[in-house]
Design a protein around this motif. Structure first.
Motif, PDB file in Angstrom:
ATOM      1  N   GLU A  43      10.565 -14.780  13.733  1.00 32.54           N
ATOM      2  CA  GLU A  43       9.519 -13.775  13.544  1.00 32.54           C
ATOM      3  C   GLU A  43       8.147 -14.360  13.239  1.00 32.54           C
ATOM      4  O   GLU A  43       7.135 -13.719  13.499  1.00 32.54           O
ATOM      5  N   ALA A  44       8.081 -15.555  12.665  1.00 30.08           N
ATOM      6  CA  ALA A  44       6.779 -16.131  12.325  1.00 30.08           C
ATOM      7  C   ALA A  44       6.142 -16.872  13.488  1.00 30.08           C
ATOM      8  O   ALA A  44       5.073 -17.485  13.313  1.00 30.08           O
ATOM      9  N   ASN A  56       3.329 -13.719  10.185  1.00 23.74           N
ATOM     10  CA  ASN A  56       2.469 -14.899  10.285  1.00 23.74           C
ATOM     11  C   ASN A  56       1.141 -14.529  10.928  1.00 23.74           C
ATOM     12  O   ASN A  56       1.071 -14.274  12.128  1.00 23.74           O
ATOM     13  N   ALA A  57       0.077 -14.526  10.124  1.00 22.63           N
ATOM     14  CA  ALA A  57      -1.246 -14.159  10.627  1.00 22.63           C
ATOM     15  C   ALA A  57      -1.745 -15.130  11.684  1.00 22.63           C
ATOM     16  O   ALA A  57      -2.507 -14.754  12.589  1.00 22.63           O
ATOM     17  N   SER A 293      14.866 -18.787  12.119  1.00 21.51           N
ATOM     18  CA  SER A 293      13.998 -18.666  10.941  1.00 21.51           C
ATOM     19  C   SER A 293      14.780 -19.027   9.690  1.00 21.51           C
ATOM     20  O   SER A 293      15.988 -18.788   9.596  1.00 21.51           O
ATOM     21  N   VAL A 294      14.070 -19.597   8.736  1.00 22.99           N
ATOM     22  CA  VAL A 294      14.559 -19.768   7.372  1.00 22.99           C
ATOM     23  C   VAL A 294      13.539 -19.088   6.468  1.00 22.99           C
ATOM     24  O   VAL A 294      12.350 -19.430   6.503  1.00 22.99           O
ATOM     25  N   VAL A 295      13.986 -18.120   5.678  1.00 25.17           N
ATOM     26  CA  VAL A 295      13.100 -17.340   4.818  1.00 25.17           C
ATOM     27  C   VAL A 295      13.525 -17.529   3.361  1.00 25.17           C
ATOM     28  O   VAL A 295      14.703 -17.347   3.033  1.00 25.17           O
TER      29      VAL A 295
END
Length: 430
Positions: A43-44, A56-57, A293-295
């Motif tokens: 997602e980022a 992630n901007a 992803s790792v969050v």
């Protein structure tokens, strides 16, 4: 108000049983339907819709035109809490087959270039929420009742393309929070009536109720590394937010703070955790991409729920959450220029490994996801996502306290349940 009827207290202890342990949390990650369909893996970094700004901007630099996304996720929890003591009659009175309400989680996102190197975006979404409710006459009403939390994050962002490979983004968050915490007397009403020799109190009477709202502020930052058109990495951070809430406190139990029928002003600070994410995306073949992803969620800031009236504590519950991790792996298959297929799996740890609560019934869970997109033309598309959340069954205890905060007994419970999540999203570019 003290409970001095020792015989009744001992009877309650004998009926309710002995200790165990459980976990809980109230994070929401349903920012986009496409993300839901891949278990939020990548997602980022993927940036297939404007919803990427929630993760992630910096990924805003991947948009060469104005993009708008509108999403809605429908969560259908099937969560059941039952008594786990030696007395089946008491266990039945502690049963609630519909602990968590169904809920819709909406999102709105806009991403647009200002020029070739500067980009902007804004999102309105939520990262945290909760809705649990037990019957008004619930036997353990003093630890059940109703717990409701709603948050809305208004998040404007700027992103900068530093060179052909690296981008950076920053944003600020204004988070509106609304909470309702209500606890009824339950079996404590029986003990209080026995103590007073009257029938003044009912199990449905309100022991404590706080209904408040307020604002908190934070920031987010992110980096994007585009190694080449087929491989890229993203790293993002969203800060913790402390929401100072004020509202109305009431109780049907007379005290020096409030009398039945009276409402006084109360305060509560809600500490929402930070979120850090690392994501990767790899185009393995022309039709297939792998992403992950790792969050890490910084839940260690969530130590307690504590409400006060004029500085005097009226509600306190130890939480002592710990930082938790989510690991997600997904795949995207580009079936045709108009149809994209997705799937993913994720392991999501619970943050509550120290204290227990039937108002936050959850545990470690596995997420299984599928999804698809259909592109109508060069300007518009629709995404669909589905996730099945398989939560572990847990056994735990929660202390039942008298009016002075003294523990009478540790009430044993068993929690089990799953969640079905459906999401739909429309995307349009200009």
């Amino acid at each position: 108000m003290k409970i001095r009827n020792a015989t009744l207290v001992l009877a309650i202890i004998a009926a309710l049983g002995s200790p165990y342990a459980l976990s809980a949390g109230f994070q929401l990650s349903e920012h986009s339907a496409a993300g839901l369909g891949r278990a939020n893996a990548g997602e980022a970094v993927i940036a297939d819709s404007a919803a990427v700004l929630a993760n992630n901007a910096a990924a805003l630099t991947r948009f060469d035109s104005t993009n708008i996304s509108v999403s809605a996720a429908y969560l259908v929890p099937k969560v059941r809490v039952t008594g786990n003591g030696p007395d089946q009659g008491v266990n039945n009175q502690l049963t609630n087959n519909n602990v968590v309400d169904n809920v819709i989680v909406p999102g709105l996102y806009i991403a647009s270039p200002i020029n070739d190197t500067v980009f902007w975006g804004i999102g309105v979404f939520t990262d945290f929420g909760l809705a649990t409710k037990y019957p008004d006459d619930y036997l353990a009403g003093s630890i059940g009742g109703e717990t409701r939390l709603e948050t809305v994050n208004i998040n404007p962002n700027l992103a900068f393309k530093l060179n052909e490979q690296f981008s950076a983004g920053v944003g600020v968050s204004a988070v509106y929070g609304k909470a309702k915490l209500t606890r009824t007397l339950g079996i404590l009403a029986d003990a209080m009536n026995a103590d007073l020799g009257t029938d003044v109190f009912s199990r449905t009477d309100t022991a404590k109720s706080l209904d408040g709202q307020g604002w908190g502020y934070g920031f987010n930052a992110g980096l994007l590394w585009e190694i080449n058109p087929s491989h890229r990495f993203g790293l993002s951070y969203r800060s913790k937010v402390d929401i100072d809430m004020s509202g109305d406190f009431s109780s049907d139990v007379p005290s020096t703070i409030v009398q039945p029928g009276q409402t006084v002003s109360g305060e509560l600070t809600l500490n929402l955790p930070s979120i850090a994410e690392f994501s990767g995306y790899h185009q393995i073949t022309e039709p297939f991409a792998l992403h992950y992803s790792v969050v890490m969620t910084g839940w260690n800031v969530f130590k307690e729920i504590r409400a006060t009236v004029d500085g005097q504590e009226v509600l306190q519950k130890d939480e002592n959450f710990e930082d938790s991790f989510k690991y997600a792996l997904g795949g995207t298959y580009f079936l045709s220029p108009n149809i994209t297929l997705r799937a993913g799996v994720a392991y999501d740890q619970t943050p509550n490994v120290n204290n227990v609560s039937i108002s936050l019934p959850d545990s470690d869970r596995l997420n299984y996801s599928v999804g698809a997109s259909y592109r109508f033309n060069d300007s518009s598309s629709i995404d669909f996502g589905f996730t099945f959340v398989d939560a572990k069954e847990g056994t735990f205890t929660e202390p039942l306290e008298d009016g002075d905060g003294n523990t009478i007994v540790d009430v044993p419970f068993r929690s089990e349940g799953d969640v079905y999540i459906y999401a739909l999203q429309y995307n349009h570019s200009f």
